[in-house]
Motif scaffolding. Structure first.
Motif, mmCIF file in Angstrom:
data_model
loop_
_atom_site.group_PDB
_atom_site.id
_atom_site.type_symbol
_atom_site.label_atom_id
_atom_site.label_comp_id
_atom_site.label_asym_id
_atom_site.label_seq_id
_atom_site.Cartn_x
_atom_site.Cartn_y
_atom_site.Cartn_z
ATOM 1 N N THR A 1 -5.523 18.486 -12.095
ATOM 2 C CA THR A 1 -5.054 17.132 -12.399
ATOM 3 C C THR A 1 -5.344 16.204 -11.223
ATOM 4 O OG1 THR A 1 -3.165 15.833 -13.202
ATOM 5 C CG2 THR A 1 -2.706 17.490 -11.499
ATOM 6 N N VAL A 2 -4.979 14.943 -11.382
ATOM 7 C CA VAL A 2 -5.110 13.954 -10.305
ATOM 8 C C VAL A 2 -3.753 13.282 -10.110
ATOM 9 C CG1 VAL A 2 -6.159 11.756 -9.624
ATOM 10 C CG2 VAL A 2 -7.572 13.544 -10.675
ATOM 11 N N ILE A 3 -3.277 13.221 -8.861
ATOM 12 C CA ILE A 3 -2.000 12.562 -8.562
ATOM 13 C C ILE A 3 -2.268 11.330 -7.692
ATOM 14 C CG2 ILE A 3 -0.749 14.746 -8.709
ATOM 15 C CD1 ILE A 3 -0.588 14.767 -5.660
ATOM 16 N N GLN A 4 -1.430 10.314 -7.837
ATOM 17 C CA GLN A 4 -1.600 9.084 -7.053
ATOM 18 C C GLN A 4 -0.301 8.293 -7.054
ATOM 19 O OE1 GLN A 4 -4.569 6.623 -9.290
ATOM 20 N NE2 GLN A 4 -4.193 8.157 -10.884
ATOM 21 N N SER A 5 -0.177 7.376 -6.093
ATOM 22 C CA SER A 5 1.024 6.541 -5.977
ATOM 23 C C SER A 5 0.628 5.064 -5.952
ATOM 24 C CB SER A 5 1.791 6.890 -4.704
ATOM 25 O OG SER A 5 1.007 6.574 -3.558
ATOM 26 N N ARG A 6 1.556 4.225 -6.374
ATOM 27 C CA ARG A 6 1.328 2.777 -6.500
ATOM 28 C C ARG A 6 2.563 2.061 -5.960
ATOM 29 N NH1 ARG A 6 0.579 1.235 -12.623
ATOM 30 N NH2 ARG A 6 2.814 1.711 -12.685
ATOM 31 N N ALA A 7 2.374 1.231 -4.933
ATOM 32 C CA ALA A 7 3.496 0.520 -4.309
ATOM 33 C C ALA A 7 3.663 -0.872 -4.921
ATOM 34 C CB ALA A 7 3.263 0.383 -2.812
ATOM 35 N N ILE A 8 4.919 -1.284 -5.100
ATOM 36 C CA ILE A 8 5.257 -2.645 -5.508
ATOM 37 C C ILE A 8 6.216 -3.195 -4.452
ATOM 38 C CG2 ILE A 8 6.384 -4.097 -7.241
ATOM 39 C CD1 ILE A 8 5.189 -0.735 -8.359
ATOM 40 N N ASP A 9 5.895 -4.367 -3.866
ATOM 41 C CA ASP A 9 6.781 -4.897 -2.827
ATOM 42 C C ASP A 9 7.737 -5.943 -3.389
ATOM 43 O OD1 ASP A 9 5.523 -7.393 -2.953
ATOM 44 O OD2 ASP A 9 4.262 -7.019 -1.190
ATOM 45 N N LYS B 1 0.855 -1.184 0.000
ATOM 46 C CA LYS B 1 0.000 0.000 0.000
ATOM 47 C C LYS B 1 0.888 1.230 0.000
ATOM 48 C CE LYS B 1 -4.012 1.029 2.935
ATOM 49 N NZ LYS B 1 -4.785 0.361 4.013
ATOM 50 N N SER B 2 0.347 2.342 -0.448
ATOM 51 C CA SER B 2 1.080 3.606 -0.419
ATOM 52 C C SER B 2 0.086 4.756 -0.468
ATOM 53 C CB SER B 2 2.023 3.711 -1.631
ATOM 54 O OG SER B 2 1.273 3.873 -2.826
ATOM 55 N N ILE B 3 0.535 5.920 -0.084
ATOM 56 C CA ILE B 3 -0.308 7.124 -0.203
ATOM 57 C C ILE B 3 0.593 8.357 -0.275
ATOM 58 C CG2 ILE B 3 -0.572 7.490 2.291
ATOM 59 C CD1 ILE B 3 -3.570 8.246 1.546
ATOM 60 N N ILE B 4 0.172 9.310 -1.086
ATOM 61 C CA ILE B 4 0.865 10.600 -1.149
ATOM 62 C C ILE B 4 0.373 11.460 0.010
ATOM 63 C CG2 ILE B 4 1.130 12.743 -2.462
ATOM 64 C CD1 ILE B 4 0.848 11.031 -5.033
ATOM 65 N N LEU B 5 1.308 11.994 0.798
ATOM 66 C CA LEU B 5 0.953 12.815 1.969
ATOM 67 C C LEU B 5 1.083 14.305 1.679
ATOM 68 C CD1 LEU B 5 2.715 10.734 4.766
ATOM 69 C CD2 LEU B 5 0.312 10.676 4.060
ATOM 70 N N ARG B 6 1.980 14.645 0.782
ATOM 71 C CA ARG B 6 2.155 16.043 0.382
ATOM 72 C C ARG B 6 2.376 16.112 -1.101
ATOM 73 N NH1 ARG B 6 4.561 16.646 5.259
ATOM 74 N NH2 ARG B 6 6.612 16.189 4.462
ATOM 75 N N PRO B 7 1.448 16.726 -1.876
ATOM 76 C CA PRO B 7 0.208 17.340 -1.400
ATOM 77 C C PRO B 7 -0.871 16.280 -1.175
ATOM 78 C CG PRO B 7 0.456 17.723 -3.758
ATOM 79 C CD PRO B 7 1.665 16.942 -3.330
ATOM 80 N N SER B 8 -1.768 16.515 -0.208
ATOM 81 C CA SER B 8 -2.870 15.580 0.049
ATOM 82 C C SER B 8 -4.109 16.352 0.505
ATOM 83 C CB SER B 8 -2.450 14.548 1.097
ATOM 84 O OG SER B 8 -2.204 15.152 2.344
ATOM 85 N N LYS C 1 9.903 -5.952 2.058
ATOM 86 C CA LYS C 1 10.383 -4.615 1.696
ATOM 87 C C LYS C 1 9.613 -4.045 0.511
ATOM 88 C CE LYS C 1 15.121 -5.227 3.328
ATOM 89 N NZ LYS C 1 16.557 -5.219 2.992
ATOM 90 N N ILE C 2 9.547 -2.735 0.440
ATOM 91 C CA ILE C 2 9.033 -2.045 -0.739
ATOM 92 C C ILE C 2 10.133 -2.050 -1.796
ATOM 93 C CG2 ILE C 2 8.408 0.236 -1.655
ATOM 94 C CD1 ILE C 2 6.119 -1.176 -0.185
ATOM 95 N N ARG C 3 9.799 -2.534 -2.991
ATOM 96 C CA ARG C 3 10.800 -2.571 -4.074
ATOM 97 C C ARG C 3 10.760 -1.279 -4.878
ATOM 98 N NH1 ARG C 3 9.847 -7.156 -8.343
ATOM 99 N NH2 ARG C 3 10.682 -8.478 -6.690
ATOM 100 N N THR D 1 7.834 -9.023 -3.271
ATOM 101 C CA THR D 1 7.249 -10.244 -3.846
ATOM 102 C C THR D 1 6.758 -9.975 -5.270
ATOM 103 O OG1 THR D 1 4.944 -9.820 -3.208
ATOM 104 C CG2 THR D 1 6.391 -10.817 -1.537
ATOM 105 N N GLY D 2 6.779 -8.686 -5.697
ATOM 106 C CA GLY D 2 6.283 -8.332 -7.023
ATOM 107 C C GLY D 2 4.819 -7.910 -7.013
ATOM 108 N N TYR D 3 4.175 -8.001 -5.851
ATOM 109 C CA TYR D 3 2.770 -7.603 -5.721
ATOM 110 C C TYR D 3 2.623 -6.116 -6.025
ATOM 111 C CZ TYR D 3 -1.734 -6.615 -3.454
ATOM 112 O OH TYR D 3 -3.016 -6.202 -3.191
ATOM 113 N N VAL D 4 1.610 -5.763 -6.800
ATOM 114 C CA VAL D 4 1.368 -4.377 -7.175
ATOM 115 C C VAL D 4 0.080 -3.865 -6.513
ATOM 116 C CG1 VAL D 4 0.999 -2.774 -9.085
ATOM 117 C CG2 VAL D 4 2.488 -4.764 -9.406
ATOM 118 N N GLN D 5 0.155 -2.744 -5.829
ATOM 119 C CA GLN D 5 -1.028 -2.148 -5.186
ATOM 120 C C GLN D 5 -2.113 -1.906 -6.232
ATOM 121 O OE1 GLN D 5 -0.185 1.679 -3.452
ATOM 122 N NE2 GLN D 5 -2.200 1.840 -2.461
ATOM 123 N N PRO D 6 -3.336 -2.410 -5.998
ATOM 124 C CA PRO D 6 -4.402 -2.310 -7.001
ATOM 125 C C PRO D 6 -5.145 -0.963 -6.966
ATOM 126 C CG PRO D 6 -5.229 -3.476 -5.098
ATOM 127 C CD PRO D 6 -3.780 -3.151 -4.799
#
Lengths: 424, 424
Positions: free
Chosen positions: B372-380, B300-307, B330-332, B382-387
């Motif tokens: 605009t719209v900003i967003q973040s996507r975490a990959i750990d 999981k991930s989230i942008i905190l600034r700007p938010s 770990k986050i990759r 194991t290769g799992y990608v935040q949906p």
């Protein structure tokens, strides 16, 4: 796991497991808890149901900003009563009561020379002038808008301890002017580049917004290397005692140079020779010459458990735990002696081992109940070895006060009482 | 340095330096501070000498345990007013106001079901019984005498956020039931080995000493892996809200299982099927079957600034900063999109990147002033990608509440106002 790593690191040394078993055989009740009868064991409830399970506890919202348990109210900063207020004010971290490498903000050591200013961040300004192309004034928000970085570094006063007998009773008395935190701010290099350094720029004079306008001269190389202008400490904004709203962090340099309440950066060709780099924070050598600009805090370590003022509950298993640090980079190794320096064993280092940060070390130990002296010795990545007090005095003489990074031995009496062996 | 690393990581992307210059050209006054005239620049004092430099400040000892500046009193836990006291009590960390990865203890999130018990550590006991060779009762000192370990791990409630519209306005509203600290305690494996596990031991039922005697079933494999019984958080003893004097830390497992005020470990062959693993903390799937024992918090991930709730001061340079984490290790990598998901850029990860800990990510960004719209996507690792939320709903349907790890997009309006795009 730490204990298996220890077990493998030295075939001749008993593993933590076997140490525990040995301890259980001797003082097991203390180490491993009390065995309970099969009757109560087969029941689904421990014998006692404590009062605090019988009614709901403290409701949500009673502490929008949390505080420690009332049962921990004795864990506070260690503030010497005999120091003149303001000029020599200091509060030490209670290191012997702390774990890990992060110092909580409420217990982070403080040292100031004119009290703690109550600064309104909206009114605060940072001026950058002198040998720059574009002199500038920054608000706190200006500084926060720069690209940020976060790093975990220790901070230590250079008189920690001063060379001054007696050296104190507890680990906090000795080296409590030391703490470690995760700092967030902007690279000083980025800020200087905004103003544009002139070729003659060799020093930066940092000035604080306290009533003494604390001033220190910083070599330009450090400013362009890992120096930071920080606004956060362990996630939240700096505490007033640590320089709110802005301070310098010069990783590995003596604490006094990490100017708090930072209001001015004056870029110059020469150092300013302020009070804090002439009459104070210099090292008087045997030939009567004062060593100046001794910035870097050399490798150092101390055992925190067991340490002065504590008492071993009895013979058997005890974990020896302490901290090591170096202003020159990472800790490579920590050796521990449990036989008054006759022999040394390599301690386990807790990961992650970070540059210019505290490093926690541990050694499993089985005390045979005889009086002894224990001590630790840090080796950093440059190969520098922490000296004994005798080795330090052989080089420095007895006129110096600052930059005392000697090994600190703890004496353990037959009754388990631990005291500072350097005082005896 | 972070900015140079960024500069090198993608030749097509402007370096932070050039972004700063660009920003200076457009909104320089805000980013880089105000240029000052050569007259005042050549003087040795900034134009104003603030009031707080004219008299000594707060003397030493006024705060033996420190607290934040009065100017930061708005930075407190985010406590929903509409939740029933006790059963659903929760206080969220103000993530959008925090930096780095360490959450200060005063702002660490809390969630409890019967209030916070006021436990006397001298009276507290931990019972270990069931399928063991030697049932035992431990005092807090017994637990502290074991070999210790310190690790930095995140802790997150599995309803963070729950799948429940509207999803909240700020980052704290969304994922504030999340914090990260350096924990110190003993490996749970060591303690279980003291009692001796029987071959049939498959689960450990952990029970807390609060008024609901919170109970959760933990698979034995986790107990023998990285599970800890901890007594310290960020160096000092646990806060009452975090389980003083003893709690479980099960790295990467949903917060509720990390039982606080730990009083009992009952070793069994079967799970206990407590309220918290039947009517609560299960995931109702589209076919009407409830998924149980979904322990691990996925990447999981989230942008905190700007938010959400913040406002960009204007076009030009803005650093995008946020946090990522995974219960699987770990986050990759973290990808960031600044164009509503049309394209993604790799963010810089702040070292050290630790397993099952928060990881801070950053991306330099130059806002052109358009909505605009900003967003973040975490990959750990194991290769799992935040949906995306749509991808999550396609699998889970709309009946679930817990374990919502969807990508959270922030909408930026032309006036710079930031809002939760998932609510619109």
């Amino acid at each position: 796991m730490p204990h298996s790593k220890i077990g493998h690191s030295d075939p001749d040394r008993p593993s933590r497991r076997s140490l525990l078993r040995g301890a259980a055989a001797i003082g097991g009740a203390t180490l491993a808890g009390r065995a309970i009868g099969s009757a109560s064991a087969s029941s689904n409830l421990p014998p006692d149901v404590p009062e605090w399970m019988k009614t709901p506890g403290d409701p949500m919202g009673s502490q929008p900003y949390g505080s420690p348990s009332p049962f921990e109210k004795h864990v506070v900063k260690n503030i010497p009563k005999d120091l003149p207020q303001y000029l020599s004010a200091s509060g030490r971290a209670p290191l012997q009561d702390l774990d890990g490498i992060i110092t909580p903000n409420g217990l982070f050591y403080e040292r100031h020379h004119a009290g703690v200013p109550a600064i309104d961040p909206a009114q605060h300004r940072l001026m950058l002038h002198g040998l720059v192309e574009r002199p500038m004034i920054f608000t706190v928000d200006d500084i926060k808008r720069f690209p940020s970085t976060s790093r975990i570094h220790f901070l230590e006063c250079s008189g920690n301890p001063g060379y001054q007998k007696p050296f104190g009773k507890t680990a906090s008395d000795l080296v409590g002017l030391l703490s470690c935190a995760e700092w967030t701010g902007v690279s000083m290099k980025l800020v200087l580049e905004e103003a544009g350094l002139r070729p003659e720029a060799k020093w930066v004079i940092a000035e604080g917004a306290d009533a003494v306008a604390m001033k220190r001269s910083i070599p330009i190389d450090k400013c362009l290397d890992d120096a930071m202008i920080v606004y956060s400490q362990n996630g939240e904004r700096l505490r007033p005692q640590q320089g709110y709203p802005l301070r310098l962090i010069l990783p590995g340099f003596e604490g006094n140079m990490n100017v708090k309440w930072l209001r001015r950066l004056h870029v110059t060709a020469e150092p300013v020779y302020s009070r804090e780099e002439t009459s104070k924070y210099t090292d008087l050598m045997p030939d009567g010459v004062a060593r100046e600009f001794s910035f870097v805090m050399e490798a150092k370590s101390i055992i925190l458990r067991p340490s002065g003022g504590q008492r071993l509950s009895g013979s058997g298993f005890h974990e020896i735990s302490g901290i090591a640090w170096s202003g020159r980079g990472k800790i490579r190794r920590v050796d521990v002696s449990v036989d008054d320096g006759s022999s040394w064993q390599e301690a386990e280092l807790q990961e992650p081992v970070l540059t210019r940060a505290l490093t926690r070390f541990r050694l499993p130990w089985r005390w045979n109940g005889e009086p002894t002296v224990i001590q630790s010795r840090a080796i950093d990545e440059t190969g520098y070895v922490q000296p004994t007090l005798a080795e330090l005095i052989a080089v420095r003489g007895e006129n110096f006060f600052y930059h005392n990074n000697a090994i600190w031995p703890w004496r353990i009496a037959v009754d388990g009482e631990v005291s500072n062996a350097a005082n005896s």
